[in-house]
Design an enzyme around this catalytic site. Structure first.
Site, PDB file in Angstrom:
ATOM      1  N   THR A 143      -7.332  18.140  -2.046  1.00  0.00           N
ATOM      2  CA  THR A 143      -7.419  17.325  -0.842  1.00  0.00           C
ATOM      3  C   THR A 143      -7.847  18.133   0.371  1.00  0.00           C
ATOM      4  OG1 THR A 143      -6.071  16.059   0.740  1.00  0.00           O
ATOM      5  CG2 THR A 143      -4.938  17.734  -0.531  1.00  0.00           C
ATOM      6  N   TYR A 145       2.372  17.471   1.666  1.00  0.00           N
ATOM      7  CA  TYR A 145       1.342  17.006   0.731  1.00  0.00           C
ATOM      8  C   TYR A 145       0.249  18.059   0.577  1.00  0.00           C
ATOM      9  CZ  TYR A 145      -2.806  14.490  -0.873  1.00  0.00           C
ATOM     10  OH  TYR A 145      -3.949  14.123  -1.546  1.00  0.00           O
TER      11      TYR A 145
END
Length: 346
Positions: A121, A145
């Site tokens: 990501t 995250y």
């Protein structure tokens, strides 16, 4: 050209994983899905694709699946993905995204899997000091995250150096849209992706859509993101697999188009496609959201020869809208105005 291996797709019943399964099938590559169906949907797996229902943390079950289906490559999509939730529940993310990935990597090495492609990501970059963001931009995640994904990237690099595992790390920017042929899309009702939420609001499936933060240091005060159509992203995974199988070396690429759109610009694009105003509510900033993330997308084009086929915000909106109508049962109706003559949200 080398013969392509049987590919195990973890999280293959989820949003991006299901599109990768379709891209592999379209390319004639044998594929098996491994998913615990906690957020994935059984119907997202094509009838002619084997689904092994199991948790990625169950390494014994995973090992049996790899042996039984003679898996030689893994595409790893299984994981938790909501930034704001990761701030509230960090240990969930380190368990699901990092600890479970460690077990997967270890199992793959022990079972002789040669190639692994990892769903990473842009959140690994945090709040970069310069833009556009290249793959060499320092990684300084600002939420659990992004940190959980960056830890997995490092584990993969170390495993590659020690055990010869061929790795492809694909750092996604904002993924949107649905399969243009209507075979797959985003099924999670409570998804937080902007375009998904916006088309739900346009169809009356949500009372409103919240704009989280209107005071960022951006031209219109809202966050700017680089979007990529999910089918173009899926195609990039097939190209990455070919690159690894053909001994192209380990791979690290941004997955994006290299241009940014603000939240308000995306919402205007949704209004242009639907011909209707959206019920928009301004809301406070969410924890862990950087103001702007725009990629340099040169490497993926140069190294993989990637040529996106769906690179417009309008196409992302149209395909997402068509899928949302399909799964919700909301009938199609002519939009007011000429929806075909939509403008680029820029």
């Amino acid at each position: 050209m080398s013969e392509l291996p049987v590919v195990l797709v973890t999280g293959g019943a989820g949003y991006i994983g299901s599109h990768a399964v379709l891209a592999l099938k379209d390319a004639g590559i044998p594929v098996v899905v491994y998913d615990n169906l906690s957020t994935g949907v059984r119907l997202a797996v094509p009838d002619d694709v084997t689904l092994v229902e199991g948790d990625i943390g169950d390494t014994a079950h995973l090992a049996r699946a790899i042996q039984e289906h003679r898996i030689a490559a893994v595409m790893h999509f299984a994981g938790s993905i909501v930034v704001s939730e990761s701030v509230e529940k960090p240990l969930k993310y380190y368990h699901n995204n990092t600890q479970n990935s460690l077990g997967l990597i270890d199992t793959c090495i022990k079972q002789g899997v040669r190639h692994m492609i990892f769903s990473s990501t842009a959140a690994v970059y945090g709040e970069p000091e310069s833009s556009p963001i290249s793959e060499d931009t320092p990684t300084k995640p600002i939420n659990p995250y992004g940190a959980s994904k960056l830890m997995t990237e490092q584990m993969l690099r170390d495993a590659s150096a020690a055990h010869g595992l061929n790795i492809g790390i694909l750092r996604y920017f904002n993924v949107a849209g649905a399969d243009p042929a209507g075979r797959a899309g985003q099924n999670t009702p409570a998804a937080t992706h902007l375009i998904k939420v916006a088309v739900q609001a346009a169809l009356g499936l949500r009372d409103s859509i919240s704009v989280f933060g209107t005071d960022y240091q951006t031209p219109d005060g809202t966050c700017i993101r680089d979007y990529i159509h999910v089918s173009d992203l899926a195609d990039a995974h097939v190209l990455a697999l070919r690159h690894l199988v053909e001994n192209g070396g380990n791979l690290l690429v941004n997955c994006a188009y290299g241009r940014g759109f603000s939240v308000r610009e995306v919402l205007r694009a949704v209004e242009a496609v639907t011909g209707e105003p959206l019920p928009v509510v301004d809301a406070p900033r969410r924890a862990g959201d950087p103001p702007a993330l725009v990629a340099s997308a040169d490497r993926i084009r140069q190294v993989l020869g990637w040529k996106p086929a769906h690179d417009s915000v309008e196409e992302m909106v149209r395909t997402a809208l068509a899928w949302e109508r399909h799964i919700s049962g909301v009938p199609d109706r002519p939009a007011s105005g000429d929806a075909a003559q939509t403008r680029q949200a820029s």
